[in-house]
Design a protein around this motif. Structure first.
Motif, PDB file in Angstrom:
ATOM      1  N   ARG A 233       0.840  -1.199   0.000  1.00  0.00           N
ATOM      2  CA  ARG A 233       0.000   0.000   0.000  1.00  0.00           C
ATOM      3  C   ARG A 233       0.877   1.252   0.000  1.00  0.00           C
ATOM      4  O   ARG A 233       0.601   2.215  -0.725  1.00  0.00           O
ATOM      5  CB  ARG A 233      -0.924   0.012   1.220  1.00  0.00           C
ATOM      6  CG  ARG A 233      -1.919   1.157   1.164  1.00  0.00           C
ATOM      7  CD  ARG A 233      -2.893   1.150   2.315  1.00  0.00           C
ATOM      8  NE  ARG A 233      -3.859   2.221   2.158  1.00  0.00           N
ATOM      9  CZ  ARG A 233      -5.050   2.090   1.605  1.00  0.00           C
ATOM     10  NH1 ARG A 233      -5.437   0.911   1.148  1.00  0.00           N
ATOM     11  NH2 ARG A 233      -5.874   3.127   1.497  1.00  0.00           N
ATOM     12  N   VAL A 234       1.929   1.248   0.798  1.00  0.00           N
ATOM     13  CA  VAL A 234       2.828   2.400   0.829  1.00  0.00           C
ATOM     14  C   VAL A 234       3.495   2.583  -0.531  1.00  0.00           C
ATOM     15  O   VAL A 234       3.598   3.711  -1.047  1.00  0.00           O
ATOM     16  CB  VAL A 234       3.875   2.240   1.941  1.00  0.00           C
ATOM     17  CG1 VAL A 234       4.930   3.338   1.855  1.00  0.00           C
ATOM     18  CG2 VAL A 234       3.196   2.269   3.308  1.00  0.00           C
ATOM     19  N   VAL A 235       3.955   1.492  -1.146  1.00  0.00           N
ATOM     20  CA  VAL A 235       4.601   1.581  -2.462  1.00  0.00           C
ATOM     21  C   VAL A 235       3.638   2.165  -3.494  1.00  0.00           C
ATOM     22  O   VAL A 235       3.984   3.071  -4.264  1.00  0.00           O
ATOM     23  CB  VAL A 235       5.093   0.192  -2.912  1.00  0.00           C
ATOM     24  CG1 VAL A 235       5.517   0.212  -4.384  1.00  0.00           C
ATOM     25  CG2 VAL A 235       6.263  -0.259  -2.051  1.00  0.00           C
ATOM     26  N   GLY A 236       2.399   1.645  -3.515  1.00  0.00           N
ATOM     27  CA  GLY A 236       1.412   2.159  -4.470  1.00  0.00           C
ATOM     28  C   GLY A 236       1.068   3.611  -4.226  1.00  0.00           C
ATOM     29  O   GLY A 236       0.889   4.389  -5.172  1.00  0.00           O
ATOM     30  N   THR A 237       0.998   4.001  -2.959  1.00  0.00           N
ATOM     31  CA  THR A 237       0.680   5.394  -2.629  1.00  0.00           C
ATOM     32  C   THR A 237       1.798   6.330  -3.056  1.00  0.00           C
ATOM     33  O   THR A 237       1.544   7.407  -3.611  1.00  0.00           O
ATOM     34  CB  THR A 237       0.426   5.534  -1.112  1.00  0.00           C
ATOM     35  OG1 THR A 237      -0.670   4.694  -0.744  1.00  0.00           O
ATOM     36  CG2 THR A 237       0.106   6.964  -0.746  1.00  0.00           C
ATOM     37  N   VAL A 238       3.046   5.942  -2.816  1.00  0.00           N
ATOM     38  CA  VAL A 238       4.179   6.778  -3.216  1.00  0.00           C
ATOM     39  C   VAL A 238       4.177   6.974  -4.729  1.00  0.00           C
ATOM     40  O   VAL A 238       4.358   8.097  -5.232  1.00  0.00           O
ATOM     41  CB  VAL A 238       5.505   6.151  -2.745  1.00  0.00           C
ATOM     42  CG1 VAL A 238       6.697   6.869  -3.374  1.00  0.00           C
ATOM     43  CG2 VAL A 238       5.605   6.202  -1.225  1.00  0.00           C
ATOM     44  N   ALA A 239       3.977   5.888  -5.480  1.00  0.00           N
ATOM     45  CA  ALA A 239       3.930   6.004  -6.944  1.00  0.00           C
ATOM     46  C   ALA A 239       2.757   6.874  -7.382  1.00  0.00           C
ATOM     47  O   ALA A 239       2.886   7.691  -8.317  1.00  0.00           O
ATOM     48  CB  ALA A 239       3.824   4.611  -7.562  1.00  0.00           C
ATOM     49  N   GLY A 240       1.600   6.729  -6.705  1.00  0.00           N
ATOM     50  CA  GLY A 240       0.439   7.545  -7.056  1.00  0.00           C
ATOM     51  C   GLY A 240       0.645   9.017  -6.754  1.00  0.00           C
ATOM     52  O   GLY A 240       0.184   9.886  -7.499  1.00  0.00           O
TER      53      GLY A 240
END
Length: 495
Positions: A233-240
């Motif tokens: 979730r953190v990885v996806g949020t950073v990319a988003g």
């Protein structure tokens, strides 16, 4: 994400239908003269209705969709009424968290109603809704659910032509040992931590921390699964957030391009949800940035705050799952693997009966169930095969288990297809091969240490297709004995 299997292009079709359903819901709210806040609420309600209602039959899906207002309206009223009373609002939010997670014990319907109720509370915080807006919020949600239901059940009834396989029920347990009860306490404590630290960081946007903690617990069962989901979730949020800086901020909330990009995000959320949680979160984060732009509050500092609140929620979930009633990864993945093996046993037995002309015998439902169980096995084993996992022996073992179970699933699908052919050969060797497969499964699930390895024979050109698939199952099950029956900490020795 792009090469993940999509049998019958089901993900593609449901993703496209979601875009149509959400667009119709927003258009309906706009034509009714509702405010932008109400239109956004309606669009999110439609998205949730299409995303969370996953009952195994169309009739059950209709009932669950009709019940969503019963779960959402009281929460919506409670959240707006308590908007100006922080302490009472926070206590009510945590009560909704506990009830929403606890409701998962009632199967797909409880799962959907719990998520919808939680998200109605979340949306009022996201939009800073107040009691005066409650009538139009009710109207927007009601119209949105009617519009999305019309698309789902009338205009584009995908499930009527392609019935969904029944989702595997959760792992058993009683009292505090029941997974849903454990998770209810874990999620509530995680959200309490996220709420407190999140409010210390921001009095206005603290809800992102709570939302992060909540969603990390959705569809997870063990300590390892939850930790991996938080990382993703953190990885996806950073990319988003990075994409939001490049896309959402320069748009300044321009209606037409923002609406088009939101539609792309809705498609992306549905299309990537199954194969990649990180990519799903990427699209969720970009969509949130675009909606902030429509509301006129988007700026780079807000996206940074979004990341900070997400990190707080992930930390809260990690602490709760490690310290509060933890469920080990080993116990969870063992249980799901056993269920997958028993499904192989059932499918083989039904195929044998079908080939013997037994009335009503059909391996196809078991083959479909096996696909869902294997998805659950992959989720359970995800912590062990994660690139950051330091346990090399367990990683190798988990990868071999996944590969062999995938091989079993391919052979079961082939066997089901052959059994469905009226012209399939009824060779006398089929019964013996089916018996050997069933015996191999029973040995694995009963805990026997050694399985008889089948003779490696090259299939004859005239050998029946069903027998070829059964031989493949025998080999895969025999090879599963090594990773399943040896010490998980020892190096994996291949025979």
């Amino acid at each position: 994400m792009f090469v993940a299997p999509d049998p019958g292009r089901l993900r593609l079709r449901t993703s496209s239908r979601a875009v149509v359903g959400v667009a119709l819901a927003v258009l309906t709210a706009e034509l009714a003269g509702l405010s932008l806040t109400a239109s956004i609420t309606g669009g999110l309600a439609a998205l949730l209705g299409l995303f969370t209602v996953l009952d195994p039959t169309v009739r059950a899906q209709r009932i669950t969709t009709a019940l969503l207002p019963a779960a959402g309206f009281p929460v919506l009223a409670l959240a707006t009424t308590l908007h100006g009373v922080p302490l009472a609002r926070d206590g009510a939010f945590l009560a909704v968290v506990f009830a929403g997670v606890y409701a998962r014990r009632f199967g797909p319907r409880g799962h959907a109603l719990g998520i919808f109720g939680f998200m109605m509370f979340f949306v009022t915080q996201f939009l800073h809704a107040v009691p005066a807006q409650l009538p139009e919020l009710f109207a927007a949600v009601g119209l949105a659910l009617l519009a999305s239901a019309a698309v789902r059940f009338v205009l584009w009834p995908i499930e009527r032509r392609t019935p969904p396989a029944a989702a595997p029920p959760g792992l058993p347990g009683k009292g505090i040992a029941r997974p849903t009860t454990r998770q209810a306490f874990q999620a509530t404590l995680a959200c309490s931590f996220a709420l407190g630290i999140g409010q210390a960081l921001s009095e206005d946007r603290w809800y992102w921390a709570v939302g992060t903690a909540w969603w990390i617990f959705v569809n997870t069962a063990s300590r390892g699964e939850t930790l991996v989901r938080g990382f993703r979730r953190v990885v996806g949020t950073v990319a988003g957030i990075a994409a939001g800086l490049l896309i959402a901020v320069p748009l300044h909330g321009a209606p037409a391009p923002t609406a088009a990009l939101v539609a792309v995000c809705v498609f992306g959320i549905f299309y990537t949800a199954a194969p990649s949680y990180s990519w799903m979160m990427f699209f969720v984060t970009v969509m949130a940035g675009l909606l902030y732009g429509l509301l006129g509050v988007l700026h780079p500092g807000l996206l940074l705050l979004r990341f900070q609140e997400t990190a707080i929620g992930a930390v809260g979930a990690a602490l709760a799952v490690v310290l509060v009633l933890p469920v080990t990864t080993h116990a969870t993945n063992h249980a799901w693997i056993q269920r997958a093996l028993r499904c192989v046993h059932a499918a083989t037995g039904e195929a044998a009966a079908r080939l013997a002309d037994t009335a009503g015998a059909d391996p196809a439902p078991h083959a479909a169930e096996l696909e869902l169980l294997l998805a659950r096995v992959r989720m359970a084993l995800a912590p062990l095969v994660h690139p950051l996992s330091p346990f090399r022996a367990r990683k190798a073992r988990a990868r071999q288990v996944i590969a062999l179970l995938d091989e079993c699933a391919r052979e079961v699908r082939g066997l089901a297809a052959v059994a469905a052919d009226p012209a399939a050969s009824h060779d006398a060797r089929l019964a013996a091969a089916c018996w050997r497969v069933e015996a191999a499964v029973e040995a694995l699930t009963a805990g026997e240490r050694e399985l008889e390895r089948p003779t490696q024979v090259r299939p004859a050109a005239t050998e029946p297709a069903a027998l070829v698939h059964l031989h493949g199952l025998e080999r895969a099950l025999a090879e599963l004995a090594a990773p399943l029956r040896s010490d998980p900490r020892s190096p994996l020795v291949r025979a």
